[in-house]
Design an enzyme around this catalytic site. Structure first.
Site, PDB file in Angstrom:
ATOM      1  N   HIS A 268      18.031  -8.515  35.199  1.00 44.30           N
ATOM      2  CA  HIS A 268      19.158  -7.651  34.825  1.00 44.30           C
ATOM      3  C   HIS A 268      20.196  -8.452  34.028  1.00 44.30           C
ATOM      4  O   HIS A 268      20.669  -8.008  32.978  1.00 44.30           O
ATOM      5  CB  HIS A 268      19.774  -7.057  36.095  1.00 44.30           C
ATOM      6  CG  HIS A 268      21.035  -6.278  35.873  1.00 44.30           C
ATOM      7  ND1 HIS A 268      21.071  -4.905  35.848  1.00 44.30           N
ATOM      8  CD2 HIS A 268      22.312  -6.687  35.665  1.00 44.30           C
ATOM      9  CE1 HIS A 268      22.319  -4.499  35.640  1.00 44.30           C
ATOM     10  NE2 HIS A 268      23.095  -5.569  35.522  1.00 44.30           N
ATOM     11  N   GLU A 269      20.527  -9.631  34.528  1.00 46.47           N
ATOM     12  CA  GLU A 269      21.544 -10.456  33.865  1.00 46.47           C
ATOM     13  C   GLU A 269      21.064 -10.936  32.499  1.00 46.47           C
ATOM     14  O   GLU A 269      21.806 -10.908  31.523  1.00 46.47           O
ATOM     15  CB  GLU A 269      21.932 -11.650  34.752  1.00 46.47           C
ATOM     16  CG  GLU A 269      22.633 -11.253  36.043  1.00 46.47           C
ATOM     17  CD  GLU A 269      23.890 -10.412  35.792  1.00 46.47           C
ATOM     18  OE1 GLU A 269      24.567 -10.623  34.782  1.00 46.47           O
ATOM     19  OE2 GLU A 269      24.170  -9.515  36.598  1.00 46.47           O
TER      20      GLU A 269
ATOM     21  N   HIS B 289      21.352  -8.199  29.911  1.00 37.19           N
ATOM     22  CA  HIS B 289      22.685  -8.046  29.308  1.00 37.19           C
ATOM     23  C   HIS B 289      22.826  -8.995  28.113  1.00 37.19           C
ATOM     24  O   HIS B 289      23.359  -8.620  27.073  1.00 37.19           O
ATOM     25  CB  HIS B 289      23.782  -8.414  30.318  1.00 37.19           C
ATOM     26  CG  HIS B 289      24.195  -7.297  31.232  1.00 37.19           C
ATOM     27  ND1 HIS B 289      24.535  -6.039  30.780  1.00 37.19           N
ATOM     28  CD2 HIS B 289      24.370  -7.260  32.586  1.00 37.19           C
ATOM     29  CE1 HIS B 289      24.882  -5.279  31.818  1.00 37.19           C
ATOM     30  NE2 HIS B 289      24.785  -5.987  32.923  1.00 37.19           N
TER      31      HIS B 289
ATOM     32  N   GLU C 166      24.881  -0.910  31.861  1.00 43.97           N
ATOM     33  CA  GLU C 166      24.330  -1.258  33.178  1.00 43.97           C
ATOM     34  C   GLU C 166      22.943  -0.624  33.368  1.00 43.97           C
ATOM     35  O   GLU C 166      22.019  -1.284  33.831  1.00 43.97           O
ATOM     36  CB  GLU C 166      25.267  -0.813  34.299  1.00 43.97           C
ATOM     37  CG  GLU C 166      26.569  -1.597  34.398  1.00 43.97           C
ATOM     38  CD  GLU C 166      26.368  -3.087  34.627  1.00 43.97           C
ATOM     39  OE1 GLU C 166      25.283  -3.514  35.063  1.00 43.97           O
ATOM     40  OE2 GLU C 166      27.303  -3.846  34.351  1.00 43.97           O
TER      41      GLU C 166
HETATM   42 ZN   LIG Z   1      25.091  -5.558  34.849  1.00 45.97          ZN
END
Ligand SMILES: [Zn+2]
Length: 278
Positions: free
Chosen positions: A140-141, A144, A203
């Site tokens: 997830h990171e 981004h 997100e």
């Molecule tokens: Zn996030």
């Protein structure tokens, strides 16, 4: 006179280009976004902030957990690099210099600076519990960073703050470096790369891409569901990627919808490494 006119026309054209930004495509989702700040500007600003954060942080003394964060991080980074290279998108991360740190803190948190500088807080590990779930968070990171969400948020702030006056501001500042100056100004106003509040769409996109990245690296994406259920029932200090958007229920529902796509990548890795027939 003609020369001056030509010079002014060229100057206006280049300023317009800088002010209107460049269009870039997000890997996996194929979404197009227009960025007003270049990779180089983002990297120089975020590297400065990263240095300051690391100076104030204490690294974990738990050698096994530190090794685990580095191991999972490197495996994800290799998978992401291979995928982008094979899809002609190696340029997207050409300025990356990966780093994986575990720091002392009870916060259940993690972040990835632009350029692949990843920080995990010790307080997250009771929630991840295993390497598959840790890969979901790191995926997830990393998503981004690869999707350039920081540059997107910074561009949004520049547009909001300077709006239509952007051309005027650029004209009044040094030729060619105008937008870079605006990025520095925004950064100085408390724009934090580590505690950036991404949009709900960012997100959701990071969840989606991160799930695929984890699967590509050979981590079972199905662990994401159990992890988010644990996070949802936890009463930890939740910030950054654990922020309230999207809601846990919506997040889990979206992950379930994306699971068949992620499982295709996971099975491909499993069969390539001969782990499918057990
Ligand atoms: Zn996030």
């Amino acid at each position: 006179m003609k020369k001056i006119k030509f010079f002014l026309m060229t100057l206006t054209a280049s300023i317009l280009m800088a002010a209107c930004g460049t269009t870039s495509t997000v890997p996996i989702t194929g979404r197009k976004h227009t960025l007003l700040v270049s990779d180089a500007e983002i990297m120089s600003l975020s590297n400065k902030q990263y240095g300051e954060i690391m100076k104030k942080s204490t690294l974990s003394t738990n050698t096994a957990n530190t090794a685990m964060v580095k191991r999972v991080g490197k495996r994800l980074a290799t998978a992401v690099e291979t995928f982008l290279r094979n899809n002609g998108a190696a340029n997207e991360i050409k300025n990356f210099a990966w780093e994986f740190n575990l720091v002392k803190s009870n916060e259940a948190n993690a972040f990835c600076m632009p350029g692949g500088k990843i920080v995990v807080y010790e307080g997250l590990l009771p929630y991840t519990r295993n390497e598959n779930a840790l890969a979901i968070v790191l995926g997830h990171e990393i998503a981004h960073a690869v999707a350039k969400h920081s540059a997107e948020q910074m561009s949004k702030q520049i547009r909001q703050q300077y709006g239509t006056s952007i051309l005027g501001s650029v004209l009044n500042s040094a030729v060619g470096s105008g937008v870079g100056d605006l990025a520095s100004m925004v950064a100085q106003q408390g724009f934090s790369f580590a505690n950036l509040k991404y949009s709900r769409d960012n997100e959701s996109e990071a969840d989606h891409i991160g799930l695929i990245f984890a699967a590509m690296a050979g981590y079972n994406p199905q662990e994401a569901i159990a992890f988010w259920q644990r996070m949802s029932s936890g009463k930890s200090n939740r910030s950054d990627f654990l922020s309230s958007h999207p809601s846990d229920t919506k997040r889990i529902a979206a992950l379930k919808r994306e699971m068949p796509e992620a499982m295709k990548y996971y099975r491909a890795v499993q069969s390539a490494t001969g782990r499918s027939r057990r």
